[in-house]
Design an enzyme around this catalytic site. Structure first.
Site, PDB file in Angstrom:
ATOM      1  CB  THR A 256      -1.104  -0.088   1.122  1.00  0.00           C
ATOM      2  OG1 THR A 256      -0.002  -0.645   2.166  1.00  0.00           O
ATOM      3  CG2 THR A 256      -1.973  -1.417   0.966  1.00  0.00           C
ATOM      4  NE  ARG A 258       3.796   7.556  -3.877  1.00  0.00           N
ATOM      5  CZ  ARG A 258       2.719   7.814  -3.150  1.00  0.00           C
ATOM      6  NH1 ARG A 258       2.053   6.534  -2.081  1.00  0.00           N
ATOM      7  NH2 ARG A 258       2.098   8.756  -2.260  1.00  0.00           N
ATOM      8  CD  GLU A 287      -0.268   3.604  -8.363  1.00  0.00           C
ATOM      9  OE1 GLU A 287      -0.828   5.221  -7.978  1.00  0.00           O
ATOM     10  OE2 GLU A 287       0.111   3.259  -7.479  1.00  0.00           O
ATOM     11  CG  HIS A 306      -2.423   5.075  -5.032  1.00  0.00           C
ATOM     12  ND1 HIS A 306      -1.448   5.406  -5.600  1.00  0.00           N
ATOM     13  CD2 HIS A 306      -2.145   5.549  -4.089  1.00  0.00           C
ATOM     14  CE1 HIS A 306      -0.562   5.540  -4.218  1.00  0.00           C
ATOM     15  NE2 HIS A 306      -0.922   6.686  -3.813  1.00  0.00           N
TER      16      HIS A 306
HETATM   17  C1  GLV Z   1      -1.212   8.134  -1.084  1.00  0.00           C
HETATM   18  O1  GLV Z   1      -0.356   7.587  -1.863  1.00  0.00           O
HETATM   19  C2  GLV Z   1      -0.309   9.039   0.203  1.00  0.00           C
HETATM   20  O2  GLV Z   1       1.156   8.962  -0.347  1.00  0.00           O
HETATM   21  O3  GLV Z   1      -1.136   9.688   0.949  1.00  0.00           O
END
Ligand code: GLV
Length: 351
Positions: A256, A258, A287, A306
């Site tokens: 979650t 990158r 993305e 995302h």
């Molecule tokens: C989302 O990807 C963030 O960095 O908050």
């Protein structure tokens, strides 16, 4: 958005966000809102930035050195995100542009999604849903859709910031053994920069029943691995072929953070050969992901677009914090959540 012509500061907001936050911004500045969920093309971004003192930006907007140089009045880029890898921080600092971001307020919501992905892959939730919708559910059978237990398994968390720690708290409620590797632990074979608050990190670890280990041990022992670290020059490509090969056979990887932290082709190969048992990805190498990307053929992969911080309440908090970061600079202060706190501010108070 009606412009307040008596107010001198100008702000470009690159996407529609919570209206309450925009209204508050409009009390102190003239707001130019890009009223489209698709990002402004680079030429439009440059044109809208040129007269602006501030921009409220998204992770999907790129601020390279040329974009920053083309915005001579810009004093703050306020990212609606914790990650700032879309911004050339060194160029911003050189140009006296503060970079605001939104850590903290999104940690629990992002941890919820990390856990949701972990559960979805382990218990084959998305696959089972597709099975039912395809009309293939005939009856209860003892071997149907067997998955993996989350409870009692070992979870390895890479990165021990607010999000990693929030994932650990959830895991302890599931009776998992939690281990983690952080920047104080040797990563990729070398010792990395020490955290600013190692004592607090250790306290939080013992509260969550988590044990800090070397990355190699985390790979070898984890049934689930959750990536919760920022994308930086150091972490780009950090999970490559060698690191994946070092993971326990059948492990499930959840990202979650990158996409660029992981070599996605190496991940896909490991999933195809069965070395890894599955993956839950909220972020991908590019993305949006190409709908023909071969990783999408794999049933043991769950991919979300995302949406780690995408709850109504959290996106509102993020928008409010992003506005606060801008107003701080308009008041002559470093943003309260600043990614380049050593920056010398450019924006002078205007009347
Ligand atoms: C989302 O990807 C963030 O960095 O908050």
């Amino acid at each position: 958005m009606p412009a307040r012509t008596t107010i001198a500061h100008r702000v470009f907001v690159t996407r529609p966000i919570a209206e309450a936050a925009i209204r508050r911004l409009a009390e102190s500045a003239r707001v130019d809102l890009w009223d489209d969920d698709a990002p402004p093309p680079p030429a439009d971004l440059a044109e809208h930035l040129r007269p602006c003192d501030a921009v409220l930006a998204m992770v999907s907007d790129r601020f390279d050195a040329a974009t920053i140089a083309g915005a001579p009045r810009l004093g703050v880029i306020s990212n609606l995100a914790v990650g700032v890898d879309n911004i050339d921080l060194a160029a911003a600092t050189r140009a006296h542009v503060a970079v605001g971001h939104t850590p903290g307020v999104l940690a629990e919501t992002t941890a919820d999604l990390a856990f949701a992905l972990m559960m979805a892959v382990a218990r084959r939730v998305a696959e089972a849903d597709r099975f039912v919708r395809a009309g293939r559910w005939r009856m209860w059978t003892p071997r149907l859709m067997l998955g993996r237990d989350v409870w009692g398994a070992t979870l390895g968390i890479v990165g021990w910031g607010a999000i990693g720690q929030a994932v650990a708290r959830r895991a302890s409620g599931f009776g998992m053994r939690v281990i983690y590797a952080s920047r104080e632990t040797p990563m990729a074979g070398r010792r990395a920069r020490a955290s600013a608050t190692p004592a607090r990190a250790a306290t939080n670890a013992s509260a969550a029943g988590a044990e800090r280990v070397a990355l190699a041990q985390l790979f070898a022992e984890s049934d689930f691995i959750s990536l919760n670290l920022p994308l930086t020059a150091e972490t780009r490509g950090m999970i490559g072929r060698t690191q994946i090969a070092a993971m326990k056979r059948g492990a499930i990887l959840v990202n979650t953070a990158r996409g660029a932290i992981v070599d996605q082709s190496a991940l896909e190969r490991a999933l195809r050969t069965g070395h890894l048992g599955g993956a839950g990805l909220d972020v991908t190498a590019t993305e949006p992901i190409d709908p023909r990307d071969p990783i999408l053929e794999l049933p043991n992969v769950v991919i979300t677009p995302h949406i780690g911080s995408a709850s109504h309440a959290t996106r509102l908090k993020m928008a409010e914090l992003a506005v606060d970061n801008i107003l701080d600079v308009f008041a002559g202060r470093i943003p309260r959540r600043c990614a380049n706190p050593a920056v010398k501010l450019r924006v002078a108070r205007r009347k």
